[in-house]
Scaffold this motif. Structure first.
Motif, PDB file in Angstrom:
ATOM      1  N   LYS A  78      48.929  38.683  35.802  1.00  0.00           N
ATOM      2  CA  LYS A  78      50.296  38.213  36.085  1.00  0.00           C
ATOM      3  C   LYS A  78      51.253  39.400  36.146  1.00  0.00           C
ATOM      4  O   LYS A  78      51.068  40.403  35.458  1.00  0.00           O
ATOM      5  CB  LYS A  78      50.763  37.263  34.973  1.00  0.00           C
ATOM      6  CG  LYS A  78      50.097  35.899  35.020  1.00  0.00           C
ATOM      7  CD  LYS A  78      50.808  34.944  34.068  1.00  0.00           C
ATOM      8  CE  LYS A  78      50.206  33.555  34.168  1.00  0.00           C
ATOM      9  NZ  LYS A  78      50.948  32.582  33.358  1.00  0.00           N
ATOM     10  N   LEU A 107      58.334  31.878  38.815  1.00  0.00           N
ATOM     11  CA  LEU A 107      57.302  31.015  38.229  1.00  0.00           C
ATOM     12  C   LEU A 107      56.362  30.497  39.312  1.00  0.00           C
ATOM     13  O   LEU A 107      55.153  30.394  39.096  1.00  0.00           O
ATOM     14  CB  LEU A 107      57.953  29.855  37.471  1.00  0.00           C
ATOM     15  CG  LEU A 107      58.796  30.274  36.251  1.00  0.00           C
ATOM     16  CD1 LEU A 107      59.457  29.055  35.615  1.00  0.00           C
ATOM     17  CD2 LEU A 107      57.951  31.008  35.218  1.00  0.00           C
ATOM     18  N   ASN A 116      53.644  32.578  39.924  1.00  0.00           N
ATOM     19  CA  ASN A 116      52.814  32.740  38.733  1.00  0.00           C
ATOM     20  C   ASN A 116      53.115  34.053  38.007  1.00  0.00           C
ATOM     21  O   ASN A 116      52.237  34.679  37.423  1.00  0.00           O
ATOM     22  CB  ASN A 116      51.324  32.658  39.105  1.00  0.00           C
ATOM     23  CG  ASN A 116      50.468  32.223  37.917  1.00  0.00           C
ATOM     24  OD1 ASN A 116      50.975  31.565  36.990  1.00  0.00           O
ATOM     25  ND2 ASN A 116      49.214  32.618  37.919  1.00  0.00           N
ATOM     26  N   CYS A 117      54.381  34.463  38.071  1.00  0.00           N
ATOM     27  CA  CYS A 117      54.831  35.647  37.361  1.00  0.00           C
ATOM     28  C   CYS A 117      55.650  35.222  36.146  1.00  0.00           C
ATOM     29  O   CYS A 117      55.968  34.045  35.978  1.00  0.00           O
ATOM     30  CB  CYS A 117      55.704  36.526  38.257  1.00  0.00           C
ATOM     31  SG  CYS A 117      54.861  37.139  39.725  1.00  0.00           S
ATOM     32  N   THR A 141      52.099  39.924  44.269  1.00  0.00           N
ATOM     33  CA  THR A 141      50.967  39.182  43.698  1.00  0.00           C
ATOM     34  C   THR A 141      49.802  39.054  44.669  1.00  0.00           C
ATOM     35  O   THR A 141      48.697  38.707  44.259  1.00  0.00           O
ATOM     36  CB  THR A 141      51.394  37.748  43.314  1.00  0.00           C
ATOM     37  OG1 THR A 141      51.818  37.065  44.512  1.00  0.00           O
ATOM     38  CG2 THR A 141      52.541  37.764  42.316  1.00  0.00           C
ATOM     39  N   LYS A 162      49.608  36.790  46.873  1.00  0.00           N
ATOM     40  CA  LYS A 162      49.300  35.364  47.015  1.00  0.00           C
ATOM     41  C   LYS A 162      50.510  34.643  47.585  1.00  0.00           C
ATOM     42  O   LYS A 162      51.637  34.871  47.145  1.00  0.00           O
ATOM     43  CB  LYS A 162      48.959  34.799  45.638  1.00  0.00           C
ATOM     44  CG  LYS A 162      48.249  33.458  45.656  1.00  0.00           C
ATOM     45  CD  LYS A 162      47.981  32.973  44.239  1.00  0.00           C
ATOM     46  CE  LYS A 162      48.000  31.460  44.147  1.00  0.00           C
ATOM     47  NZ  LYS A 162      49.325  30.842  44.336  1.00  0.00           N
ATOM     48  N   ASP A 203      53.834  25.135  44.488  1.00  0.00           N
ATOM     49  CA  ASP A 203      54.217  26.192  43.535  1.00  0.00           C
ATOM     50  C   ASP A 203      55.710  26.119  43.247  1.00  0.00           C
ATOM     51  O   ASP A 203      56.144  26.205  42.097  1.00  0.00           O
ATOM     52  CB  ASP A 203      53.894  27.580  44.103  1.00  0.00           C
ATOM     53  CG  ASP A 203      52.401  27.833  44.262  1.00  0.00           C
ATOM     54  OD1 ASP A 203      51.626  27.227  43.490  1.00  0.00           O
ATOM     55  OD2 ASP A 203      52.026  28.628  45.146  1.00  0.00           O
ATOM     56  N   ARG A 224      56.639  23.198  41.083  1.00  0.00           N
ATOM     57  CA  ARG A 224      56.305  23.462  39.675  1.00  0.00           C
ATOM     58  C   ARG A 224      57.367  24.359  39.041  1.00  0.00           C
ATOM     59  O   ARG A 224      57.843  24.123  37.927  1.00  0.00           O
ATOM     60  CB  ARG A 224      54.926  24.118  39.593  1.00  0.00           C
ATOM     61  CG  ARG A 224      54.335  24.141  38.180  1.00  0.00           C
ATOM     62  CD  ARG A 224      53.010  24.911  38.117  1.00  0.00           C
ATOM     63  NE  ARG A 224      53.206  26.340  38.351  1.00  0.00           N
ATOM     64  CZ  ARG A 224      52.753  27.024  39.397  1.00  0.00           C
ATOM     65  NH1 ARG A 224      52.059  26.412  40.345  1.00  0.00           N
ATOM     66  NH2 ARG A 224      52.994  28.315  39.518  1.00  0.00           N
TER      67      ARG A 224
END
Lengths: 424, 424
Positions: free
Chosen positions: A70, A86, A89-90, A193, A195, A201, A204
């Motif tokens: 991360k 977020l 995914n950081c 990332t 990605k 995402d 979320r």
């Protein structure tokens, strides 16, 4: 405590000796200002723990997150959309900027007439004392004021800087600029990332950050009660911690604390007697451990019932509305939420007077203290604009300009006591 | 002189007594700093005349223009596109901001920690001493710094303000914002005059402003000669006057002065002996009558050969390229010209270091004095950034921070003399 994390701090290239000194001062300061309070909420034990491990366990968590691949995103401003971070995914964290650290070395990089918040983050870096900064894979700055935007240019030599342009008006063209900046940030995160960020995402990310904001809104609403169920210091601390704790864990803790508060409010209990003068703090953000003014106010016979500040209402007032559709659609919804922030960087900052009045009214504040960091021109100007507006509504106000030094604490106390004396 | 224009000044609601005092001080100041110079150009007689009638005949001309239905557009910044103002058949003028006037009353409207240029324009208004402002049908501000953009909010109570948003980066999205701001300004001018601006109008505006810039570029180029053919004070005055004189008449005069300069250069004559130390002034703008530092420098054994400033190179460096096509096409070409300006409001302000080095080199400067108005954070930061860049190129530099007060003139002189002493 020192010793346990020494190896980690050494790896982060902190100045171990100076850092040990900093933690000792912070601990003493926290003890005096926080642990000395009576009738505290049980829920504050979590905050005490988080604060005691602010450079320890939380930093360990960041290293663990990094080990899992991360990325850590350091920030200085509520304008950086955590939803995107977020979604990527950081981990987003606020960086050290609240202590009088390395100020002299900072003045070799930024002008003397720069506010202490800026000098502090520069000083933390030059003194190698902020493990959050040293853990950051990307440091996101923004153009909210002259001091910051120009400081970032120098800071870029020392940290992996990325700057977002915040417009200065809320015209349609300015909003379009900001929407494009949000897209550019998304692309930068994806590059970092490797990605792509999907609509799921983003959903979320929105859900997590909205959850955090809702919990803090709940806290804010409960502070309308008289007697005040929680001290201003504790509320400020909670808002400060919201910038670097794990958002999901933090939200759970705040909701539990709010449950406790509800019981307290129902029982008519509080941290100060019913009828204690109620003060709304308004203006510049107070980063950890900038607790000077709250301590002065709450040891002058008043209780603080709200923070009209970036570390406070300005960060939590607006949720991102439910968004469906493509990634671009959702990005626009996120971008538009941030354009509602009533930062003094805007001209005019039309929403702020109404927001302050609404807050003062909702929280039953007896008076407003307008807090400006010395050399912060945007908020210093707005404090001058607000004074007649508050006066017109019969709300007493006091404008204070100060930095991080403790030298003026006696003078501040004299002025605050005199102000509290006048409140009805 | 007073008496002749009293009726006009009274109509403009000036404070006649204070105004008379101001003109007397200005006249004395001008005598000491300007008329005392030896070996001045004949072409400067025009400037002496213009300056002596700065609140007289030129204001009369503005009233005559207004009587003909023309609108007067007051400005504070080189970002306001004069091409559009001329295309709208309006008159553009720079507003009073260079004297220590009404500073105490200004501090009731803007924070104490505001630069003197801003305090001055506020003070001129509150003291009713700027006939340019009182003649203005529209006052165009811009978001170039926190101090100005927030001051304009307060100033709007006193003057017919219109604010243009200058972006803070030069990204494509930022350029798009600026292009839209230029269009909005055009619409505002059309609303003011009740007349549409055509492509021919724009072409005429471009032609006039480019002509003025070319004349000033010619002046700048001639200053490369050693001995310096014109003093820095006189060049600064010319650049200052370029902001409020009739542009066509002014251009004719400057070209005539340049003819005279060419003769002087060819003859190897100048205002100071060959080999006199040559200084480039760099940084904040110096509005009339802010001649303090140029006077200090040129009475310390040096001659000023250039002004890397908004009242100087920053205003004249770039022409608007030939533009054909629709009104929209031409507006874009104009907008893009303004986005080249290397103002410290941008982050990063990437072009400026190269521009300073090029200028220092072209003008054979022996050293650079970086001038920052006290509390101007953008230029204070850039002065710190420039120092190592200049040092790296072997160009000595001195950073000075000062306001309009004469209190520090002795201290400035000591520092400047010591600096000039070190130049080789």
């Amino acid at each position: 405590m020192a010793g346990v994390h020494d190896e980690m701090w050494e790896k982060l290239n902190l100045d171990l000796t100076a850092h040990e000194g900093l933690l000792q001062v912070l601990g003493k300061f926290y003890g005096d200002i926080y642990l000395s309070q009576e009738n505290r909420l049980k829920g504050m034990e979590y905050m005490d723990f988080v604060l005691s491990e602010v450079h320890g366990l939380r930093i360990k968590e960041l290293q663990d997150a990094k080990a899992e691949g991360k990325k850590i995103i350091g920030t200085f401003c509520v304008y950086v959309p955590e939803e995107l971070v977020l979604a990527a995914n950081c981990v987003q964290i606020g960086l050290c900027a609240g202590a009088e650290v390395g100020m002299e070395s900072a003045e070799r990089l930024v002008p003397r007439n720069t506010c202490d918040l800026i000098k502090s983050f520069v000083g933390f870096k030059l003194s190698r004392l902020c493990p959050y900064l040293e853990s950051s894979d990307l440091v996101v700055g923004e153009t909210t004021c002259d001091g910051k935007k120009k400081a970032y240019e120098a800071f870029a030599t020392y940290a992996p800087m990325y700057v977002m342009e915040i417009p200065q008006t809320k015209s349609e063209a300015a909003k379009a600029l900001w929407r494009s900046e949000v897209r550019r940030f998304k692309a930068r995160l994806e590059e970092l990332t490797g990605k792509a960020i999907t609509a799921e995402d983003l959903a979320r990310g929105i859900d997590i950050v909205n959850g955090k904001r809702k919990a803090l809104q709940r806290l804010s609403a409960l502070r309308a009660a008289d007697p005040a169920p929680i001290s201003g210091r504790d509320s400020l601390l909670i808002n400060q911690i919201s910038f670097y704790d794990d958002p999901i864990r933090f939200t759970t803790q705040i909701n539990a604390l709010c449950d406790e508060l509800e019981v307290r409010v129902a029982a008519g209990e509080g941290v100060a007697p019913k009828g204690t003068k109620r003060v709304l703090l308004s203006g510049c953000p107070m980063a950890v451990p900038n607790w000077k003014l709250p301590f002065v106010v709450e040891s002058s016979g008043a209780v603080i019932v709200g923070e009209e500040s970036c570390i406070g209402e300005r960060n939590t007032r607006d949720l991102v509305p439910d968004a469906t559709g493509t990634v671009d659609d959702i990005l626009d919804v996120i971008a538009d939420r941030y354009m509602k922030i009533d930062c003094a960087c805007f001209t005019p900052n039309a929403e702020r007077p109404g927001n302050i009045l609404e807050l003062a009214n909702r929280l039953n504040a007896d008076g407003v203290i307008q807090y400006t960091l010395l050399f912060c021109q945007p908020y210093a100007n707005e404090a001058m604009r607000m004074e007649p507006i508050l006066k017109d509504k019969g709300i007493p106000s006091l404008a204070l300009e100060t930095g991080y030094s403790m030298e003026d604490i006696g003078q501040l106390k004299t002025r605050v006591e005199a102000f509290v004396e006048t409140l009805e």
